[in-house]
Design a protein around this motif. Structure first.
Motif, PDB file in Angstrom:
ATOM      1  N   TRP A 146     -12.356   9.023  -1.788  1.00  0.00           N
ATOM      2  CA  TRP A 146     -11.063   9.617  -1.430  1.00  0.00           C
ATOM      3  C   TRP A 146     -10.377   8.712  -0.428  1.00  0.00           C
ATOM      4  CZ3 TRP A 146      -8.990  12.383   3.060  1.00  0.00           C
ATOM      5  CH2 TRP A 146      -7.800  13.087   2.776  1.00  0.00           C
ATOM      6  N   ASN A 188      -7.063   8.735   2.104  1.00  0.00           N
ATOM      7  CA  ASN A 188      -5.980   9.513   2.703  1.00  0.00           C
ATOM      8  C   ASN A 188      -4.701   8.701   2.554  1.00  0.00           C
ATOM      9  OD1 ASN A 188      -4.784  11.609   4.175  1.00  0.00           O
ATOM     10  ND2 ASN A 188      -5.062  10.485   6.093  1.00  0.00           N
ATOM     11  N   ASN A 189      -3.797   9.204   1.772  1.00  0.00           N
ATOM     12  CA  ASN A 189      -2.602   8.430   1.452  1.00  0.00           C
ATOM     13  C   ASN A 189      -1.710   8.229   2.665  1.00  0.00           C
ATOM     14  OD1 ASN A 189      -3.152   7.981  -1.252  1.00  0.00           O
ATOM     15  ND2 ASN A 189      -2.420  10.025  -1.802  1.00  0.00           N
ATOM     16  N   GLY A 190      -0.960   7.162   2.615  1.00  0.00           N
ATOM     17  CA  GLY A 190       0.013   6.903   3.656  1.00  0.00           C
ATOM     18  C   GLY A 190      -0.621   6.272   4.872  1.00  0.00           C
ATOM     19  N   HIS A 193      -3.439   2.195   7.390  1.00  0.00           N
ATOM     20  CA  HIS A 193      -3.406   2.731   6.024  1.00  0.00           C
ATOM     21  C   HIS A 193      -4.842   3.077   5.624  1.00  0.00           C
ATOM     22  CE1 HIS A 193      -5.276  -0.988   4.596  1.00  0.00           C
ATOM     23  NE2 HIS A 193      -4.491  -1.609   5.452  1.00  0.00           N
ATOM     24  N   SER A 194      -4.983   3.840   4.589  1.00  0.00           N
ATOM     25  CA  SER A 194      -6.251   3.951   3.858  1.00  0.00           C
ATOM     26  C   SER A 194      -7.462   4.431   4.647  1.00  0.00           C
ATOM     27  CB  SER A 194      -6.611   2.598   3.227  1.00  0.00           C
ATOM     28  OG  SER A 194      -5.556   2.039   2.525  1.00  0.00           O
ATOM     29  N   GLU A 223     -10.775   6.337   4.648  1.00  0.00           N
ATOM     30  CA  GLU A 223     -11.626   6.433   3.463  1.00  0.00           C
ATOM     31  C   GLU A 223     -12.795   7.394   3.649  1.00  0.00           C
ATOM     32  OE1 GLU A 223     -11.302   2.036   1.330  1.00  0.00           O
ATOM     33  OE2 GLU A 223     -13.060   2.470   2.553  1.00  0.00           O
TER      34      GLU A 223
END
Ligand SMILES: [Ca+2]
Length: 417
Positions: free
Chosen positions: A326, A328-330, A271-272, A274
């Motif tokens: 920022w 990055n989703n998902g 996840h995540s 960055e």
């Protein structure tokens, strides 16, 4: 009266300009400065460039002041492409200079390359980040090389950093040689012509928050001799070369035009991903050491839990941690390289941050606010693009175009207009 906008405003502005010309610049003419039109996104032309001899796991590139391109391949070494010809300079067998201690394994090998800001002034220094078996245990190193006047060979190897962490053996988390970081870039601001090096956590739970060598999960900032750069400001007891710490696997380093502030991009676990604007002495908040309630093989919690229980930026443990600009989703898609786009040829994208995504196979274009936080994103090479690939390196060339290396062994040029 309704405020004119868009094309109507443009037409008004043109009409006002025409009136000024027609009046011969008379001081009698008074106009309200037109509201500038919002710039459009650039039109992009993409082409695949041929590299003599082809590419095999290319990792990074850098341009010399006279326009030649340096390029690294992970298991081969450092090459120069100049005048349509390619010469293998340094690395494995087959290069002009063979580095006996060079090897590649896992994600490691010949990774980042950078050109000294004073190369054109005569020092002819170039730098590479590579894995070395000159010591036991093995380490990643940053080397300074002199590119000889013939542009066909190097000399004067100086190992300016020799204690960057390297994952020695495979374990439950993955193979040897993973999470080495590897990007190196020089700062661009006046007074910041120091070399930044991104390093990785090696799947080692203790490294990112460790104050001492071997250096992993850090951004280092050093002089051309490898000494700690002034102003790093790490906490007391920390190695003075540490600029920031608490990172997972730094893959991109970019400097914002105008301010010169460094930004990094790094992989999340599951996840995540960055992007993070850096501040000297800052903690990125990654701390994958063993913690209660998570199952952490080999003492590494990096793949355990989720964005809440094993966050990329743990503000519970580290309230002052640097916040990502920022995320990055998902699921993690492997944020890789990053570079700022600069120049009027980029139109609305001038000053935006381009971030390459590996598993996600695209380039994100981030719009940043004054504090560096992303307010919008656009995508290049979306899923229906024939040039879709894992993005490994992004560099704006001297012609203002964006050069891209991919894990598909291609070099692209993206030309804005
Ligand atoms: Ca972080």
């Amino acid at each position: 009266m309704k405020r004119p906008s868009g094309i109507a405003a443009s037409a008004l502005a043109l009409a006002a300009g025409a009136a000024l010309v027609a009046c011969g610049g008379s001081s009698e003419v008074s106009i309200t400065p037109p509201t500038p039109l919002p710039l459009a996104a650039p039109t992009l032309t993409r082409e695949v460039l041929s590299v003599p001899g082809g590419l095999s796991s290319p990792w990074d590139m850098a341009f010399l002041p006279e326009g030649s391109m340096l390029i690294t391949e992970r298991c081969t070494g450092l090459s120069i492409v100049r005048g349509g010809a390619r010469t293998r300079l340094f690395g494995a067998a087959g290069n002009q200079t063979v580095a006996a201690d060079f090897f590649c394994e896992g994600q490691s090998g010949m990774l980042g390359v950078a050109v000294d800001p004073d190369f054109g002034g005569g020092n002819r220094y170039v730098y590479v980040f590579m894995s070395s078996n000159a010591t036991t245990p093995r380490r990643n190193r940053v080397l300074r090389l002199t590119l000889n006047a013939d542009f066909q060979s190097v000399s004067g190897r100086a190992d300016i950093i020799d204690d960057i962490a390297f994952k020695q053996m495979g374990n439950a988390q993955g193979g040897a040689g993973v999470h080495s970081g590897g990007r190196i870039r020089f700062g661009v601001a006046e007074g910041d012509r120091y070399l930044y090096a991104g390093t990785g956590d090696n799947h080692n739970g203790l490294l990112p928050q460790s104050p001492v060598a071997p250096l992993g999960g850090k951004v280092l900032r050093v002089t051309r001799d490898g000494a700690a750069a002034p102003g790093n400001n790490p906490p007391p007891g920390f190695d003075a070369r540490i600029f920031t710490y608490g990172h997972r696997n730094v893959q991109g380093i970019a400097f914002r035009p105008g301010t010169g502030q460094p930004f990094i991009s790094e992989h999340g676990p599951n996840h995540s991903d960055e992007v993070t604007p850096l501040a000297a002495g800052g903690n990125g908040g990654w701390d994958p050491q063993d913690r209660p309630n998570l199952s952490c093989p080999d003492g590494y919690c990096g793949y355990a839990g989720n964005a809440t229980t094993m966050p990329m930026t743990d503000t519970a443990r580290f309230p002052a941690a640097m916040r990502p600009s920022w995320i990055n989703n998902g699921a993690s898609q492997g944020l890789g390289p990053s570079t700022f786009l600069s120049g009027p040829q980029w139109k609305a994208w001038d000053g935006r941050l381009a971030v390459g995504v590996m598993a996600g196979q695209r380039i994100e274009i981030l719009t940043l606010d004054g504090d560096g936080f992303a307010t919008a994103n656009a995508t290049v090479a979306a899923s229906n693009d024939p040039l879709r690939a894992r993005i490994r390196s992004l560099v704006q060339g001297p012609d203002g175009s964006l050069y891209v290396l991919t894990d598909s062994n291609q070099l692209w040029r993206i030309v804005p207009s």
